[in-house]
Design an enzyme around this catalytic site. Structure first.
Site, mmCIF file in Angstrom:
data_model
loop_
_atom_site.group_PDB
_atom_site.id
_atom_site.type_symbol
_atom_site.label_atom_id
_atom_site.label_comp_id
_atom_site.label_asym_id
_atom_site.label_seq_id
_atom_site.Cartn_x
_atom_site.Cartn_y
_atom_site.Cartn_z
ATOM 1 N N CYS A 9 0.800 -1.239 0.000
ATOM 2 C CA CYS A 9 0.000 0.000 0.000
ATOM 3 C C CYS A 9 0.823 1.274 0.000
ATOM 4 C CB CYS A 9 -0.885 0.056 1.231
ATOM 5 S SG CYS A 9 -2.016 -1.302 1.432
ATOM 6 N N MET A 68 17.343 -27.094 11.003
ATOM 7 C CA MET A 68 18.004 -25.990 11.727
ATOM 8 C C MET A 68 17.115 -24.751 11.600
ATOM 9 S SD MET A 68 20.774 -27.351 12.912
ATOM 10 C CE MET A 68 21.645 -25.910 13.466
ATOM 11 N N ASN A 113 14.953 -24.375 9.173
ATOM 12 C CA ASN A 113 13.705 -24.828 8.542
ATOM 13 C C ASN A 113 13.335 -23.994 7.313
ATOM 14 O OD1 ASN A 113 11.517 -26.691 8.587
ATOM 15 N ND2 ASN A 113 10.162 -25.069 9.315
ATOM 16 N N ASP A 156 23.736 -18.666 -2.855
ATOM 17 C CA ASP A 156 24.719 -17.591 -2.959
ATOM 18 C C ASP A 156 26.016 -17.942 -2.254
ATOM 19 O OD1 ASP A 156 23.485 -15.334 -4.362
ATOM 20 O OD2 ASP A 156 21.971 -15.528 -2.800
ATOM 21 N N MET A 178 -10.027 -0.274 2.653
ATOM 22 C CA MET A 178 -9.012 -1.243 2.221
ATOM 23 C C MET A 178 -7.617 -0.652 2.381
ATOM 24 S SD MET A 178 -10.192 -1.187 -1.720
ATOM 25 C CE MET A 178 -11.269 0.121 -2.239
ATOM 26 N N GLN A 195 -1.689 7.614 -0.971
ATOM 27 C CA GLN A 195 -2.235 6.963 -2.174
ATOM 28 C C GLN A 195 -1.318 7.190 -3.376
ATOM 29 O OE1 GLN A 195 -5.185 4.962 -2.607
ATOM 30 N NE2 GLN A 195 -4.572 4.880 -0.494
ATOM 31 N N GLU A 223 -6.415 5.714 -8.065
ATOM 32 C CA GLU A 223 -5.813 4.989 -9.181
ATOM 33 C C GLU A 223 -4.819 5.769 -10.052
ATOM 34 O OE1 GLU A 223 -9.884 4.139 -10.375
ATOM 35 O OE2 GLU A 223 -9.234 2.114 -10.817
HETATM 36 C C1 LIG Z 1 12.353 -16.653 1.602
HETATM 37 C C2 LIG Z 1 13.700 -17.285 1.405
HETATM 38 C C3 LIG Z 1 14.672 -16.582 0.715
HETATM 39 C C4 LIG Z 1 15.920 -17.151 0.511
HETATM 40 N N1 LIG Z 1 16.862 -16.462 -0.187
HETATM 41 C C5 LIG Z 1 18.065 -17.031 -0.433
HETATM 42 C C6 LIG Z 1 19.059 -16.371 -1.192
HETATM 43 O O1 LIG Z 1 18.851 -15.249 -1.648
HETATM 44 N N2 LIG Z 1 20.230 -16.990 -1.406
HETATM 45 C C7 LIG Z 1 20.487 -18.240 -0.898
HETATM 46 O O2 LIG Z 1 21.566 -18.745 -1.095
HETATM 47 N N3 LIG Z 1 19.586 -18.877 -0.172
HETATM 48 C C8 LIG Z 1 18.385 -18.314 0.066
HETATM 49 N N4 LIG Z 1 17.448 -18.985 0.773
HETATM 50 C C9 LIG Z 1 17.750 -20.348 1.200
HETATM 51 C C10 LIG Z 1 18.262 -20.398 2.580
HETATM 52 O O3 LIG Z 1 19.474 -19.733 2.696
HETATM 53 C C11 LIG Z 1 18.458 -21.848 2.930
HETATM 54 O O4 LIG Z 1 17.174 -22.439 2.935
HETATM 55 C C12 LIG Z 1 19.065 -22.011 4.278
HETATM 56 O O5 LIG Z 1 20.366 -21.575 4.320
HETATM 57 C C13 LIG Z 1 19.001 -23.440 4.717
HETATM 58 O O6 LIG Z 1 19.383 -23.489 6.061
HETATM 59 P P1 LIG Z 1 18.404 -24.002 7.189
HETATM 60 O O7 LIG Z 1 19.180 -24.003 8.434
HETATM 61 O O8 LIG Z 1 17.161 -23.223 7.231
HETATM 62 O O9 LIG Z 1 18.114 -25.442 6.623
HETATM 63 P P2 LIG Z 1 16.990 -26.464 6.986
HETATM 64 O O10 LIG Z 1 15.762 -26.208 6.207
HETATM 65 O O11 LIG Z 1 16.816 -26.536 8.455
HETATM 66 O O12 LIG Z 1 17.678 -27.762 6.440
HETATM 67 C C14 LIG Z 1 17.980 -27.876 5.083
HETATM 68 C C15 LIG Z 1 18.681 -29.174 4.720
HETATM 69 O O13 LIG Z 1 20.013 -29.126 5.174
HETATM 70 C C16 LIG Z 1 20.329 -30.285 5.910
HETATM 71 N N5 LIG Z 1 21.235 -29.895 6.965
HETATM 72 C C17 LIG Z 1 21.100 -28.798 7.764
HETATM 73 N N6 LIG Z 1 22.157 -28.730 8.590
HETATM 74 C C18 LIG Z 1 22.943 -29.778 8.312
HETATM 75 C C19 LIG Z 1 24.174 -30.239 8.848
HETATM 76 N N7 LIG Z 1 24.798 -29.591 9.819
HETATM 77 N N8 LIG Z 1 24.697 -31.359 8.328
HETATM 78 C C20 LIG Z 1 24.071 -32.049 7.322
HETATM 79 N N9 LIG Z 1 22.919 -31.647 6.805
HETATM 80 C C21 LIG Z 1 22.364 -30.521 7.296
HETATM 81 C C22 LIG Z 1 19.023 -30.805 6.399
HETATM 82 O O14 LIG Z 1 19.051 -32.204 6.591
HETATM 83 C C23 LIG Z 1 18.064 -30.402 5.323
HETATM 84 O O15 LIG Z 1 18.008 -31.386 4.342
HETATM 85 C C24 LIG Z 1 16.196 -18.445 1.012
HETATM 86 C C25 LIG Z 1 15.197 -19.143 1.713
HETATM 87 C C26 LIG Z 1 13.967 -18.580 1.897
HETATM 88 C C27 LIG Z 1 12.926 -19.346 2.633
HETATM 89 S S1 FES Z 2 0.327 -3.789 3.011
HETATM 90 FE FE1 FES Z 2 1.370 -2.229 4.060
HETATM 91 S S2 FES Z 2 -0.205 -0.939 4.669
HETATM 92 FE FE2 FES Z 2 -1.220 -2.367 3.396
#
Ligand SMILES: Cc1cc2nc3c(=O)[nH]c(=O)nc-3n(C[C@H](O)[C@H](O)[C@H](O)COP(=O)(O)OP(=O)(O)OC[C@H]3O[C@@H](n4cnc5c(N)ncnc54)[C@H](O)[C@@H]3O)c2cc1C
Ligand code: FES
Ligand code: FES
Length: 1334
Positions: free
Chosen positions: A154, A265, A267, A366, A1043, A1199, A1266
């Site tokens: 918005c 970790m 997730n 990355d 809205m 707006q 708009e």
């Molecule tokens: C909205 C969003 C944006 C993102 N943007 C980017 C981005 O711009 N660039 C980029 O590079 N990434 C990006 N990511 C990805 C993100 O960096 C990875 O999902 C993250 O680093 C995974 O780490 P985690 O701890 O959350 O993994 P989890 O989801 O907890 O685990 C992932 C996997 O890794 C395994 N694992 C974890 N730890 C270990 C360990 N110690 N030993 C063996 N296996 C292991 C697990 O078994 C699982 O299979 C993005 C994710 C999201 C949701």
């Molecule tokens: S989504 Fe930020 S104010 Fe509506």
């Protein structure tokens, strides 16, 4: 190895209160726990995948090793409840409330007008709050980083940033409220009158930030962490088991016996997999309590970093280490810091782990290219012992797979120091500058023999160039042992081009762009290496300044918002014309504001999930719901057969089925709906419904296919003035061109939401729904259930954004939900998930336009003939009206004597498109502006001159014979040029372009003339109901819906003026069909005009009724008059009505009066473009708008800024992608990028035209919702201007085509640099592209 005890008690704190959960389900995320179990609904659902920030909370943990407490922001939608054992969570409710005390962050964002619909506000508040807990005096860079992962659809972000800026010491000077240049740098104005200019807010009244007032970390958790028994914890749910071992040894055993179980970790990979791909893991291992995974050890060669450390922790660790070592040793560290700064959002980096990122093995990770190029290695452990594994070209095996064995655990990662003569750099390009996965990401390392330019060692890795991180091994071989010079590099480019080939239909598309990026990055690396070699005196020649590449500017500057003071004679109590805060802003900032899905569950309530077609065009041959019905919690499945009343909606003679019965015409069409006791059960039920299909031949997806097969929704429309054919004979020059413009997803932050409650008698239903048009929803439900409208009451408290998307589609969804409520006789709630919403509800119409223009050599356009084809999708919806509006606006600001337009809505097998802010105008005007631009290019004249030559001047008549005065349009144009310092900056831009080879600046100024009100005359009406209660409080109800556009705030202002009482005595509770019947949609920028007049009318009636009592007691108070009136039996309730103008459009005669008046404006934008990557930054925007006398300048400026940013998204960023079979790929913020904080123009000035009056609308104001969206196109044309400058360097002159949106991909390819030109274009027709060009 057993997986521990049966079940443990989960213990953590929320907002200082202990939570003990003995049934913690591993499938439950914190977000649903907060919202559904604890009824803490301030934390919002926006996407469920970590991509929008609406669910941001702060997590605090005690670290026994350092005896410190850490605080960090996190996305509650990805935080498993079970992960929170021992943590303290703070939600928006925990930091302040209107019942106690609001927090300064809540106050400042609200009072700086940073909350419109408010759905994003709690998330914004919490991101900022978490930052302030760690850094009470943040820098602007800290603030923009903290907010980078929070989307707002918005506001345009400027007011949010300005509210947050007030915490920032460096900005606490005159600039903080946008009052112009900063006094600290000596540029501030000393002119008294400058300081008397009205301001949008007064920061002097803000509460100070007092960190001592914050919630303390629960001492019990410190005790628990210090003395807790390190035992394995186990939590069990319906389908999943969660085990959290306390030692490395246990972890190793556990993983050995359950090699398939993921280690969770952060997730951030596993979570989205479970949620979006339906992956089920019966066992989850959570190693977050294993200390070894978090240890950091320094050695003489480098540093071992625990694999469990979050990416934020890794970044701060490296940032701490860098200054401790000589620069030459920290090349890799710095490359990692840079890359980590751009990876995901702060919330993601705070939880995502280093090991998780490596092991997720994303193709476009990355980190992995940097770690691999930097020769990092892993220490892994399993029952077989420990080993070290290098991150080398063999490490990444395939998508999501590495060479590690399933049972192996990464304990730590070794990051080596760099050596003298070694350089490491990382580069990335992403669809959006921040919070976006990269399109291509890379890291390059080169090591030179001492004192020489001969390459001793080199490694280059890319992400985004295949299913894994890839090593450019052959390219490295072409570099090693050779001198780093032009000859070697030139060979290397050729080798790289051959080495990293993508098939033309590669997943992700953008094949040419991705390939060109690999070359551009190597070129950028080359420039940086040469610079280093020069610094080492190994290379002596000087790189011409023109060839150097500096990063794009990024610091958001203070901006100006100028508006007129109210007249001196206006009573101080009269709020009209003053910048009054949105009346719900504070409740929105505290999370108390109630949206549809925040309404508490009623007894026995069911949840509805839709089952949609997976085929674009097919016969339904079977529907088997038996398995779904057998699943736990599933109550019923609703099909078309269950609909007691009308099964179809009819528009323009076309029928749209609510639920498909025998045939489907797009992927995403609704077929049936599963109702169950919970959201999760309904979702599982929907997944279990089996539908069989028989495909029908030749689905139609693209505009070209539709025109070829004459697949149109009738009527098609034509408009004409003069005679183009004859005129073309007389002109000096003719030019033919075309432009394609993509669609747009509404991306309202609150998805479609509704709750239908059967009252239990006489088929009466109460409907709580997020819609712009409650009456249409009421009518649709009544027809569907075959009951009179008087049995259905629709209530709309507020919407979390709508933008045109909550009119027709909402009525269909509510009708289906009402069938479920009617059939089960229970309350039924339907709240779409983001992916479903994007799949089902359609958006803005993509168009293809072809034009022929005839003009004179002096720049006068004499004739234009334009054909428009919109992609309407599978149902007609409002497409015919959109087509009409396209033709009515095809002239924009230009008086073209011979003008002809033909427009058609193409019927295709894609989800049906619908109304979207601007309703065809943004597409229409884009075409004429592009055409005018082409004329300028052909004539070799500046585009602004050609625009000026052709503008309407003096008393004017449009091509549909509507008379108007363009005077204020011309005033906006002239004022915009002055305010933007157009001429001087134009010269500066040209100079910049001469001095820079790889970066170009572009500038454009664009006008707008936008018609307000509905051409369908009957929609120009409104009603209101105003009650005065005996205590003097006033309840206003009107037909407009809130809205985020602030209509209720404006109505409160109107009532306040008319009743002559302060706004605080006036309340607006909701919009409902039982108070104000037969309403019109809040649309066409006409809401305030129409409803304002109705409220005014009702209030005037009441004020007059009180006249006798006032006369009797002239010194009495409002309350005493009201009380006296009651005893004198004077009615204190009145309705108000507004009969709007009788507008019309006669398409046979091609003339009419379809608008009440025009809103005018002009916008000047300047961008800086990196021609090698297509990245751009809007460095400055100046907008002047004529909105008459603004009723509320803060709301109106909000707006304007919000619409501009949505337009910027439309024209430069947002891309909907469909598969060749018609499936929408882009179904969430991870794939579909709306503008974020990083896209805000660095200077963003808005000026309301002074001394403008409008006799056609309330208090002389004008509609503004708009019009300004189109002005976002000024960024598009500025990019096009920059591209033209880049093309000129390659010797390319003359018009060129650039489709909208001008994404980095399109801009970069259009620049036609020597790298893009190296990429062989794939022959159209020789392959199946990954995505359709619809
Ligand atoms: C909205 C969003 C944006 C993102 N943007 C980017 C981005 O711009 N660039 C980029 O590079 N990434 C990006 N990511 C990805 C993100 O960096 C990875 O999902 C993250 O680093 C995974 O780490 P985690 O701890 O959350 O993994 P989890 O989801 O907890 O685990 C992932 C996997 O890794 C395994 N694992 C974890 N730890 C270990 C360990 N110690 N030993 C063996 N296996 C292991 C697990 O078994 C699982 O299979 C993005 C994710 C999201 C949701
Ligand atoms: S989504 Fe930020 S104010 Fe509506
Ligand atoms: S709902 Fe959590 S980030 Fe969008």
């Amino acid at each position: 190895m057993s997986t521990g005890k049966e079940k443990d008690m989960l213990c953590f704190f929320i907002n200082g209160k202990k939570v003990r959960e003995d049934h913690a389900d591993p499938e439950t995320m914190l977000l649903s726990f907060l919202r559904e179990k604890l009824r803490l609904t301030g934390t919002k659902y926006g996407c469920g995948g970590g991509g929008c920030g609406a669910c941001t909370v702060m997590v605090s943990r005690y670290q026994p090793a350092t005896k410190t407490i850490i605080h960090y922001s996190a996305n509650a939608c990805l935080l498993p409840l079970c992960q929170l054992h021992g943590a303290a969570v703070t939600t928006v409710e925990g930091i302040g409330s209107t019942k106690t005390r609001i927090h300064p962050v809540q106050e400042r964002i609200a009072k700086a007008h940073g909350s419109q619909c408010g759905f994003c506000t709690p998330g914004m508040v919490m991101s900022m709050y978490a930052l302030l807990r760690n850094k009470p005096h943040p820098t602007m860079e800290d603030i923009t980083q903290a907010l980078a992962g929070n989307l707002c659809r918005c506001t345009g972000y400027r007011p949010i940033v300005d509210g947050c800026r007030t915490f920032c010491q460096e900005a606490n000077c005159c600039q903080a409220n946008g009052a112009g240049d900063c006094c600290l740098n000596g540029e501030g104005s000393t002119d008294e009158s400058e300081h008397e200019k009205p301001q949008l807010f007064d920061k002097e009244e803000f509460l100070p930030l007092d960190p001592t007032q914050e919630l303390i970390f629960p001492p019990e958790l410190i005790l628990m962490a210090e003395t807790g028994n390190p035992e394995t914890l186990t939590f069990c749910g319906e389908r999943m088991r969660w085990v959290s071992p306390a030692s490395l040894e246990e972890l190793v055993q556990l993983k050995a016996s359950n090699p398939k179980a993921p280690l969770v970790m952060g997730n951030t990979n596993i979570g989205p997999d479970i949620k979006f791909k339906g992956v089920l893991h019966p066992l989850i291992i959570s190693p977050t309590r294993v200390m070894e995974l978090f240890e950091v050890t320094q050695t003489p060669q480098g540093v071992w970093v625990g694999a469990g450390c979050s990416l934020s922790e890794v970044r701060s660790l490296l940032q701490k280490l860098v200054p401790q070592f000589p620069e030459e040793k920290t090349e890799l560290f710095r490359a990692l810091i840079q890359q980590l700064g751009n990876l995901g959002s702060q919330q993601i980096r705070n939880v995502a782990s280093l090991g998780g990122n490596i092991m997720s093995a994303y193709p476009n990770s990355d980190l992995n290219p940097v770690l691999a190029a930097g020769n990092c290695k892993l220490s892994v452990i399993s029952t077989g012992g420990r080993r070290e594994v290098p991150l080398n070209p063999d490490f990444f095996v395939s998508f999501g797979k590495t060479i590690l064995k399933p049972e192996e655990i990464v304990v730590s990662v070794f990051v080596p120091f760099s050596r003298k003569g070694e350089f490491v750099r990382a580069f990335r390009q992403a669809p959006r500058k921040e919070s976006s996965f990269a399109t291509v990401t890379t890291a390059m390392r080169v090591f030179f023999s001492e004192g020489s330019r001969v390459v001793r060692d080199v490694s280059i890795y890319y992400g985004g160039m295949g299913p894994t991180t890839v090593s450019a091994t052959k390219t490295c071989a072409a570099l090693v042992t050779r001198p780093w010079d032009d000859e070697t590099l030139s060979r290397a480019y050729d080798v790289l081009l051959d080495e990293l080939v993508l098939p033309p239909s590669a997943p992700g598309g953008k094949v040419e762009f991705r390939r060109s990026l690999t070359l551009s990055f190597l070129f950028k690396f080359n420039l940086e290496v040469l610079q280093k070699l020069r610094e080492m005196n190994v290379v002596t020649d000087v790189l011409p300044e023109k060839m150097q590449i500096q990063p794009l500017p990024r610091e958001i500057q203070p901006s100006l918002q100028e508006f007129q003071h109210v007249s001196k004679d206006q009573s101080v109590q009269d709020p009209v014309g003053r910048p009054i805060m949105h009346r719900s802003a504070i409740s929105q900032a505290t999370g108390e504001a109630v949206y549809c899905d925040d309404i508490p569950r009623t007894d026995g309530e069911l949840f509805l999930v839709l089952v949609t077609s997976s085929r674009a065009h097919a016969k339904i041959t079977g529907l088997d719901v038996s398995e779904a019905l057998r699943l736990p919690g599933v109550v019923d499945v609703i099909t078309a057969k269950d609909i007691p009343g009308k099964k179809v909606r009819t528009m323009f003679g076309y029928h749209e089925e609510l639920l498909a019965e025998s045939e489907v015409s797009c992927i995403g069409q609704m077929i049936c709906a599963v109702v169950a006791d919970t959201r999760a059960h309904a979702k599982r039920g929907a997944a279990a419904v089996k539908i069989s299909y028989e495909d029908l031949p030749d689905p139609v997806f693209t505009i070209e296919e539709a025109t070829e097969k004459s697949s149109f929704f009738e009527p098609r429309r034509v408009i004409r003035r003069g005679n183009v054919t004859e005129a073309f004979e007389t002109v000096d020059q003719l030019y033919e061109g075309e432009i394609r413009m993509g669609g747009q997803e509404h991306f309202y932050m609150e998805t479609q939401s509704m709750l239908v409650v059967p009252v239990g008698e006489e088929t009466e239903f109460k409907v709580y729904v997020s819609t712009q048009w409650p009456t249409s929803t009421q009518d649709a439900i009544a027809e569907t259930l075959d009951i009179p409208s008087n049995r259905v009451t629709c209530h709309v408290k507020r919407m979390g954004g709508a933008f045109g998307g909550k009119v027709t589609k909402t009525a269909v969804l509510a009708s289906i939900t009402s069938v479920a409520a009617w059939k089960t006789n229970r309350a039924v709630r339907c709240v779409l998930e983001r992916g479903e919403d994007m799949l089902i509800t359609g958006g803005r119409h993509p168009i293809l336009a072809k034009y022929k223009v005839g003009f004179m050599n002096d720049g006068r356009i004499v004739a234009a003939d334009i054909e428009y084809y919109t992609n309407a999708g599978n149902t007609v919806d409002e497409s015919v009206l959109v087509v009409e509006k396209i033709l009515l606006h095809m002239d924009n600001a230009y008086n073209i004597p011979n003008l002809q337009g033909r427009a058609a809505a193409c019927r295709t097998n894609l989800p049906s498109n619908t109304a979207f802010r601007g309703f065809g105008v943004p597409q229409s005007i884009m075409v004429v502006e592009n055409m005018v631009n082409d004329v300028a290019v052909v004539l070799g004249r500046p585009a602004d001159q050609i625009r000026e030559i052709n503008m309407y001047k003096g008393p004017s008549v449009t091509h549909y014979k509507f008379e108007f005065s363009p005077e204020n349009m011309l005033r906006c144009w002239e004022e915009c040029k002055v305010k933007a310092d157009y001429s001087a900056r134009r010269r500066a831009v040209d100079q910049f372009n001469q001095q820079n080879r790889w970066k170009k600046r572009g500038m454009s100024i664009i006008p707008i003339k936008y018609g307000i009100a509905f051409a369908e005359s009957f929609l120009n009406q409104a009603a209101a109901l105003v009650h005065i209660y005996k205590d003097g409080s006033v309840l206003v109800t009107h037909g407009g819906t809130e809205m985020g556009q602030g209509i209720h705030t404006k109505m409160q202002q109107v009532a306040s003026r008319e009743l002559r009482i302060p706004p605080s005595k006036i309340y607006i509770s909701e919009t409902s069909t039982n108070t104000v019947p037969n309403t019109c949609p809040s649309a066409a920028s006409f809401g305030t005009d129409a409803n304002g007049m109705a409220v005014k009318n009702a209030c005037q009636t009441l004020y007059q009724r009180l006249e006798p009592v006032r006369q009797k007691d002239p010194k009495g108070s409002w309350e005493s008059w009201v009380n006296a009136a009651f005893f004198e039996k004077i009615s204190l309730s009145a309705t108000g009505f507004y009969r709007g103008p009788d507008l019309y459009m006669d398409w046979d005669k091609m003339e009419g009066q379809p608008y009440a008046y025009f809103t005018f404006g002009a916008c000047c934008c300047e961008v800086e473009l990196d021609c090698l990557t297509g990245d751009y930054r809007t460095v400055r925007t100046d907008i002047v708008v004529d909105i008459g006398r603004s009723v509320n300048p803060s709301v109106d400026i909000g707006q304007i800024e919000g619409a501009f940013m949505q337009g910027l998204g439309l024209y430069t960023l947002e891309e909907l992608k469909f598969s060749p079979s018609g499936l929408l790929y882009t179904r969430g913020p991870s794939q579909y990028k709306i503008p974020a904080v990083c896209d805000v123009p660095l200077r963003f000035n808005v000026y309301l035209l002074s001394d403008s009056h409008n006799p056609h609308a309330i208090y002389s104001s004008k509609g503004i919702g708009e019009p300004v969206l189109f002005l976002g196109s000024s960024v598009f044309f500025a990019i096009k201007d920059a591209v033209a400058a880049a093309r000129a360097e390659s010797g390319l002159v003359g018009p060129f085509s650039l489709d909208s949106p001008a994404t980095p991909e399109r801009a970069c390819l259009a620049c036609a640099s020597l790298f893009t030109q190296k990429i062989p274009a794939s022959k159209p027709g020789s392959y199946k592209p990954w995505a359709l060009n619809i």
